[in-house]
Design an enzyme around this catalytic site. Structure first.
Site, PDB file in Angstrom:
ATOM      1  N   LYS A   1       0.882  -1.126  -0.012  1.00 28.84           N
ATOM      2  CA  LYS A   1       0.015   0.083   0.078  1.00 28.84           C
ATOM      3  C   LYS A   1       0.975   1.246  -0.090  1.00 28.84           C
ATOM      4  CE  LYS A   1       0.880   1.717   3.388  1.00 28.84           C
ATOM      5  NZ  LYS A   1       2.191   1.913   4.049  1.00 28.84           N
TER       6      LYS A   1
ATOM      7  N   TYR B   1      -4.517   4.270   5.268  1.00 24.17           N
ATOM      8  CA  TYR B   1      -5.195   3.321   6.217  1.00 24.17           C
ATOM      9  C   TYR B   1      -6.785   3.739   6.871  1.00 24.17           C
ATOM     10  CZ  TYR B   1      -1.050   0.160   6.826  1.00 24.17           C
ATOM     11  OH  TYR B   1      -0.124  -0.595   6.458  1.00 24.17           O
TER      12      TYR B   1
HETATM   13  N1  LIG Z   1       2.050  -3.184   4.940  1.00 22.00           N
HETATM   14  C1  LIG Z   1       2.704  -2.858   6.038  1.00 22.00           C
HETATM   15  O1  LIG Z   1       2.689  -2.981   7.246  1.00 22.00           O
HETATM   16  C2  LIG Z   1       3.903  -1.450   5.464  1.00 22.00           C
HETATM   17  C3  LIG Z   1       4.687  -1.154   6.346  1.00 22.00           C
HETATM   18  C4  LIG Z   1       5.865  -0.468   6.074  1.00 22.00           C
HETATM   19  C5  LIG Z   1       5.947  -0.177   4.488  1.00 22.00           C
HETATM   20  N2  LIG Z   1       5.004  -0.609   3.710  1.00 22.00           N
HETATM   21  C6  LIG Z   1       4.978   0.109   2.238  1.00 22.00           C
HETATM   22  O2  LIG Z   1       6.226  -0.769   1.558  1.00 22.00           O
HETATM   23  C7  LIG Z   1       6.801   0.024   0.823  1.00 22.00           C
HETATM   24  C8  LIG Z   1       8.247  -0.099   1.311  1.00 22.00           C
HETATM   25  O3  LIG Z   1       8.393   0.578   2.198  1.00 22.00           O
HETATM   26  P1  LIG Z   1       9.741   0.090   3.308  1.00 22.00           P
HETATM   27  O4  LIG Z   1       9.519   0.989   4.530  1.00 22.00           O
HETATM   28  O5  LIG Z   1      10.081  -1.267   3.297  1.00 22.00           O
HETATM   29  O6  LIG Z   1      10.824   1.118   2.296  1.00 22.00           O
HETATM   30  P2  LIG Z   1      12.401   0.734   2.318  1.00 22.00           P
HETATM   31  O7  LIG Z   1      12.800   0.198   3.829  1.00 22.00           O
HETATM   32  O8  LIG Z   1      13.006   2.252   2.011  1.00 22.00           O
HETATM   33  O9  LIG Z   1      12.778  -0.396   1.391  1.00 22.00           O
HETATM   34  C9  LIG Z   1      12.299  -0.264  -0.057  1.00 22.00           C
HETATM   35  C10 LIG Z   1      13.248  -1.005  -1.036  1.00 22.00           C
HETATM   36  O10 LIG Z   1      12.520  -0.770  -2.218  1.00 22.00           O
HETATM   37  C11 LIG Z   1      13.762  -0.973  -3.367  1.00 22.00           C
HETATM   38  N3  LIG Z   1      13.902   0.297  -4.188  1.00 22.00           N
HETATM   39  C12 LIG Z   1      13.512  -0.190  -5.473  1.00 22.00           C
HETATM   40  N4  LIG Z   1      13.806   1.160  -6.211  1.00 22.00           N
HETATM   41  C13 LIG Z   1      14.136   1.854  -5.156  1.00 22.00           C
HETATM   42  C14 LIG Z   1      14.464   3.278  -5.249  1.00 22.00           C
HETATM   43  N5  LIG Z   1      14.791   4.116  -6.234  1.00 22.00           N
HETATM   44  N6  LIG Z   1      14.905   3.993  -4.039  1.00 22.00           N
HETATM   45  C15 LIG Z   1      14.862   3.296  -3.122  1.00 22.00           C
HETATM   46  N7  LIG Z   1      14.615   1.950  -2.611  1.00 22.00           N
HETATM   47  C16 LIG Z   1      14.276   1.241  -3.861  1.00 22.00           C
HETATM   48  C17 LIG Z   1      15.043  -1.229  -2.410  1.00 22.00           C
HETATM   49  O11 LIG Z   1      15.369  -2.651  -2.270  1.00 22.00           O
HETATM   50  P3  LIG Z   1      16.434  -3.047  -3.243  1.00 22.00           P
HETATM   51  O12 LIG Z   1      17.716  -2.210  -2.950  1.00 22.00           O
HETATM   52  O13 LIG Z   1      16.596  -4.517  -2.623  1.00 22.00           O
HETATM   53  O14 LIG Z   1      16.059  -3.309  -4.611  1.00 22.00           O
HETATM   54  C18 LIG Z   1      14.657  -0.761  -1.014  1.00 22.00           C
HETATM   55  O15 LIG Z   1      15.365  -1.533   0.190  1.00 22.00           O
HETATM   56  C19 LIG Z   1       6.201   1.413   0.694  1.00 22.00           C
HETATM   57  O16 LIG Z   1       5.152   1.389  -0.511  1.00 22.00           O
HETATM   58  C20 LIG Z   1       5.276   1.404   2.159  1.00 22.00           C
HETATM   59  O17 LIG Z   1       4.153   2.044   1.998  1.00 22.00           O
HETATM   60  C21 LIG Z   1       3.914  -1.263   4.258  1.00 22.00           C
END
Ligand SMILES: NC(=O)c1ccc[n+]([C@@H]2O[C@H](COP(=O)([O-])OP(=O)(O)OC[C@H]3O[C@@H](n4cnc5c(N)ncnc54)[C@H](OP(=O)(O)O)[C@@H]3O)[C@@H](O)[C@H]2O)c1
Length: 333
Positions: free
Chosen positions: A93, A178
Site C-alpha cells: 500500500k 489506512y
Molecule cells: N503493510 C505494511 O505494514 C507496510 C509497512 C511499511 C511499509 N509499507 C509499504 O512498503 C513499501 C516499502 O516501504 P519500506 O519501509 O519497506 O521501504 P524501504 O525500507 O525504503 O525499502 C524499499 C526498498 O525498495 C527497493 N527500491 C527499489 N527502487 C528504489 C529506489 N529508487 N529507491 C529506494 N529504494 C528502492 C529497495 O530494495 P533493493 O535495494 O533491494 O532493490 C529498498 O530497500 C512502501 O510502499 C510502504 O508504504 C507497508
C-alpha cells in the site's frame, strides 16, 4: 504458491517471515537492485534463488506470484511488468501514486488474467471481520461518525523515503491510506455494501519546511446515509499512533489496535460502550496467525480458487481509495 520478492527493504522482512509461517507457501526467489543485498536476504530466509535485478526474477518461469515492497512510485511499473510476465501480484500500500496508475495496473492484471491485491494486512485479520459484523448487526445502532488516525513522529532524515518527494514521501499516501480505506470499509458495512465512496472530501495538510512533503494532515469525508469520517495522519507529530472509534446511535466501538491488529497469533479485542456507560464490553477475537501471514494466506486462497478478485481488497476498492487520497493530496500544496 511459489513466491518471488521484489526488493529487500524494511517491510519485505515482515513478508518473508510471514510466508515461512504458512504451510504450502514457499519463498522461491528474491531480487534486489544490489547483488550482495539479494544474496544476504536469500541467506537470511533460506531462499534458494537470488537475482540482482527485478527483471531477472520476473523472467523466472517457476515463480507464480510476486510481492512488491518498493517505495510507492515504483509500484505501478513493477506490478504491470509482473502481470505481463504472468505473475500474480501482491503489492504494498498505497497501490500507486494516483488513480491513473491504479487503473493501468488493474487493466494489466485483467488482460493477463492474474490477481492483483493491495497489501492492506488489517483487512485480512479476524479482528476486522468481527468489527464488520458488529457494525452490520447494528450493535452500536446506526453509524454516525468514524474517527481514525495513523501517526508518528520520527526524525528519519531527509533522504528517507517518507521525507523524500521523489520516493513518494509524505504521510497521506503512506499512513492516510489506512484511515481512508477503513472509513470506506465501515461506511460500506453500515450500508450493506463491501465499501462506500464519500460524496464530499474536505481536507488540509501541512508541509514540512525542509522536506516539502505533507508531514501532518486531516480530512473529513461525508458518506451518503449521514456518516461522517474524521481522519488524520502524520509522520512528524506525536499523537495517537493508531485510533479507531466508531460512534453510533446506541453506543460506540473502540478499536485499540486497528492497523497492526496482532503481529503474532493471539487475542485482540474491540471495546463496545453502550450509550451512558463508562465500562466497556470487551469483544475478544482470536487469531491463529500473525497479521502478515493472514495476508499471505488470503491472497494464496484467491490464487488457488482461480484468480477471482481477492475479497480482502479488490482492485476496484483500491481504485476508490486512491481517488480519495488524490483529493486529500491536492490540499498538500
Ligand atoms: N503493510 C505494511 O505494514 C507496510 C509497512 C511499511 C511499509 N509499507 C509499504 O512498503 C513499501 C516499502 O516501504 P519500506 O519501509 O519497506 O521501504 P524501504 O525500507 O525504503 O525499502 C524499499 C526498498 O525498495 C527497493 N527500491 C527499489 N527502487 C528504489 C529506489 N529508487 N529507491 C529506494 N529504494 C528502492 C529497495 O530494495 P533493493 O535495494 O533491494 O532493490 C529498498 O530497500 C512502501 O510502499 C510502504 O508504504 C507497508
Amino acid at each position: 504458491v511459489r513466491w518471488g520478492i521484489l526488493s529487500t527493504g524494511h517491510i519485505t522482512h515482515s513478508f518473508a517471515k510471514a510466508v515461512l509461517e504458512c504451510e504450502g507457501e514457499s519463498l522461491a526467489a528474491v531480487a534486489s537492485r544490489r547483488n550482495e543485498q539479494a544474496q544476504a536476504f536469500a541467506d537470511q530466509y533460506k531462499i534458494p534463488t537470488s537475482y540482482d535485478s527485478y527483471e531477472a526474477l520476473l523472467a523466472d518461469k517457476t515463480i507464480e506470484a510476486v510481492y512488491i515492497g518498493t517505495p510507492h512510485p515504483f509500484h505501478a511499473e513493477w506490478s504491470i511488468k509482473a502481470s505481463k510476465a504472468g505473475k500474480h501480484v501482491l503489492c504494498e500500500k498505497p497501490l500507486a501514486m494516483n488513480v491513473g496508475e491504479v487503473r493501468n495496473m488493474l487493466d494489466a492484471a485483467q488482460e493477463h488474467h492474474v490477481l492483483l491485491m493491495e497489501a492492506f494486512m488489517y483487512r485480512c485479520h479476524p479482528q476486522t471481520h468481527r468489527l464488520l459484523q458488529v457494525i452490520q448487526k447494528g450493535l452500536i445502532g446506526q453509524v454516525k461518525v468514524i474517527r481514525s488516525s495513523f501517526s508518528f513522529d520520527r526524525d528519519l532524515g531527509l533522504q528517507h523515503r517518507l521525507f523524500n518527494k521523489d520516493l513518494g514521501g509524505g504521510g497521506i499516501l503512506d499512513l492516510g491510506c489506512y484511515p481512508v480505506s477503513m472509513s470506506r470499509l465501515l461506511a460500506g458495512a453500515a450500508m450493506g455494501k463491501p465499501y462506500a465512496e464519500p460524496d464530499e472530501v474536505l481536507a488540509a495538510a501541512c508541509l514540512g519546511e525542509k522536506s516539502g512533503v505533507d508531514e501532518y494532515a486531516s480530512a473529513v469525508l461525508r458518506f451518503p446515509g449521514g456518516i461522517l469520517a474524521e481522519l488524520s495522519c502524520g509522520i512528524r507529530v506525536e499523537r495517537e499512533s493508531g485510533t479507531l472509534v466508531v460512534y453510533g446511535s446506541e453506543g460506540r466501538l473502540e478499536v485499540p489496535s486497528p492497523w497492526h491488529c496482532g503481529l503474532t497469533a493471539g487475542e485482540t479485542e474491540l471495546l463496545r460502550y453502550r450509550n451512558g456507560t463508562q465500562v466497556p464490553e470487551a469483544i475478544k477475537v482470536l487469531s491463529d496467525k500473525g497479521i502478515y501471514a493472514l495476508e499471505v494466506e488470503a491472497f494464496s486462497e484467491s490464487v488457488r480458487a482461480g484468480c477471482v478478485s481477492p475479497p480482502a481488497m479488490t482492485p476496484e476498492d483500491s481504485l476508490g481509495n486512491m481517488a480519495v487520497l488524490e483529493k486529500w493530496l491536492k490540499t498538500a500544496k
